[in-house]
Design an enzyme around this catalytic site. Structure first.
Site, PDB file in Angstrom:
ATOM      1  N   ASP A  31       0.865  -1.176   0.000  1.00  0.00           N
ATOM      2  CA  ASP A  31       0.000   0.000   0.000  1.00  0.00           C
ATOM      3  C   ASP A  31       0.908   1.234   0.000  1.00  0.00           C
ATOM      4  O   ASP A  31       1.626   1.484   0.980  1.00  0.00           O
ATOM      5  CB  ASP A  31      -0.866  -0.050   1.272  1.00  0.00           C
ATOM      6  CG  ASP A  31      -1.726   1.185   1.450  1.00  0.00           C
ATOM      7  OD1 ASP A  31      -1.568   2.155   0.675  1.00  0.00           O
ATOM      8  OD2 ASP A  31      -2.556   1.185   2.381  1.00  0.00           O
ATOM      9  N   ALA A  91      -0.150  10.335 -12.494  1.00  0.00           N
ATOM     10  CA  ALA A  91      -1.385  10.122 -13.251  1.00  0.00           C
ATOM     11  C   ALA A  91      -2.435  11.039 -12.639  1.00  0.00           C
ATOM     12  O   ALA A  91      -3.006  10.736 -11.598  1.00  0.00           O
ATOM     13  CB  ALA A  91      -1.827   8.670 -13.144  1.00  0.00           C
ATOM     14  N   TYR A 148     -11.798  12.559  -4.727  1.00  0.00           N
ATOM     15  CA  TYR A 148     -10.903  12.206  -5.837  1.00  0.00           C
ATOM     16  C   TYR A 148     -10.304  13.481  -6.448  1.00  0.00           C
ATOM     17  O   TYR A 148      -9.098  13.596  -6.621  1.00  0.00           O
ATOM     18  CB  TYR A 148     -11.697  11.436  -6.888  1.00  0.00           C
ATOM     19  CG  TYR A 148     -10.881  10.918  -8.052  1.00  0.00           C
ATOM     20  CD1 TYR A 148      -9.888   9.957  -7.864  1.00  0.00           C
ATOM     21  CD2 TYR A 148     -11.127  11.369  -9.350  1.00  0.00           C
ATOM     22  CE1 TYR A 148      -9.163   9.463  -8.946  1.00  0.00           C
ATOM     23  CE2 TYR A 148     -10.413  10.869 -10.428  1.00  0.00           C
ATOM     24  CZ  TYR A 148      -9.432   9.919 -10.232  1.00  0.00           C
ATOM     25  OH  TYR A 148      -8.719   9.426 -11.301  1.00  0.00           O
TER      26      TYR A 148
END
Ligand code: UDP
Length: 311
Positions: free
Chosen positions: A55, A113, A144
């Protein structure tokens, strides 16, 4: 080069890893498999692909040299980031911090990204990289959008303050094989429904627009950006804009489905229109999407048919 790809077991991460291997690079793929799937990279294990289950919101430990870090890890489908709001915020913030730290420690290049979601529900159309966006920070999508906006700011801070060689790609809607059957985004949702002859769920009245880019075109743009020296954000997406109703109808037609369209409530803060201005990518990278919508959808239908048969 030895390239670290975070989110390597995801939809785009796996295509990116494969394209890097095809060009002779070594790939260290990192993923915690929260939304990724080992099935996406199983065929890469026999190649120069090394997988670490980890993670990235926790310290990232990679042995040996690293030439480039491609930071792709994040939930990316609205249903995922609505269900995983805190993980989404953490991977965009803490995960980006760790990935930048890895790049700095190794003297490696770095690419974030990012996303067209940094433009929010845009008031400028099409969206140029110079547009600052129209984001609701406290709406459900804010987790987000704001994580990615913070990630962009952090990336440029590492560039300006620490001199890390950074890139930011703003990815517009992308589709293709390896999206999940239950991904929830428009193309995989409509395909799964159409192939099962179930109702195709259009949200709102279907007049909202998106511009869909086939994954191989996206990967080509990313690799060109990686090879460039452009530290400003660059939009990569297909400027061919369609309404959601149109894409639903096209998918029903291409699959020969008996599905009907049904209308469901529009999610909160769903952008009304979206189309990238790709002048920057065209002029600075010589990049242009090559795969037309129907061609790309047919390739994707093949994949979804195989997945449905496989169960
Ligand atoms: N959408 C839809 N039905 C679905 C899934 C999505 O009508 O089953 C719509 C969604 O409301 C949005 C568009 O399709 O207007 C694209 O949604 P997606 O989740 O693919 O990505 P977004 O561009 O919103 O991040």
């Amino acid at each position: 080069m030895r390239v670290v790809v975070t989110g390597a077991a995801g939809f785009i991460g796996s295509h990116l890893s494969e394209a890097l291997l095809d060009r002779g690079h070594t790939v260290v793929g990192i993923d915690n498999l929260l939304t990724g799937d080992m099935a996406n990279v199983a065929h890469l294990r026999a190649r120069d692909f090394h997988f670490i289950r980890h993670d990235v919101t926790r310290y990232i430990d990679v042995n040996g040299p690293v030439d480039f870090v491609l930071h792709w890890a994040s939930p990316a489908s609205p249903i995922d980031y609505l269900e995983l709001p805190i993980q989404t915020l953490k991977v965009g913030s803490l995960g980006t911090h760790n990935a930048l730290g890895l790049a700095m420690a190794k003297g490696a290049g770095f690419m974030l990204a990012s996303t067209s979601e940094v433009y929010g529900d845009p008031l400028e159309h099409p969206q140029k990289e110079t547009y600052w966006g129209h984001v609701n920070p406290v709406g459900p999508r804010g987790v987000y959008d704001e994580a990615k906006r913070f990630a962009e700011a952090l990336t440029l801070a590492y560039h300006r303050y620490h001199g890390v060689d950074t890139r930011i790609v703003r990815i517009f809607n992308t589709y293709g094989p390896r999206m999940r059957l239950r991904d929830g985004r428009a193309v995989p949702a409509f395909m799964s429904q159409a192939l099962r002859n179930e109702d195709v769920t259009v949200f709102g009245d279907g007049t909202q627009t998106r511009s869909f880019c086939y994954v191989t075109d996206l990967v080509d743009g990313v690799l060109r950006l990686m090879a460039s020296d452009i530290t400003d954000p660059v939009n990569i997406g297909n400027p061919d804009e369609v309404t959601i109703e149109e894409i639903a109808r096209t998918i029903i037609r291409l699959t020969g489905s008996r599905s009907r369209i049904v209308y469901r409530p529009l999610p909160v803060d769903d952008p009304k229109q979206r189309r990238p201005d790709i002048t920057r990518a065209r002029t600075l990278l010589g990049w242009e999407p090559m795969v037309g919508l129907e061609e790309g959808l047919l390739k994707t239908v093949d994949y979804f048919k195989r997945r449905l048969v496989a169960g």
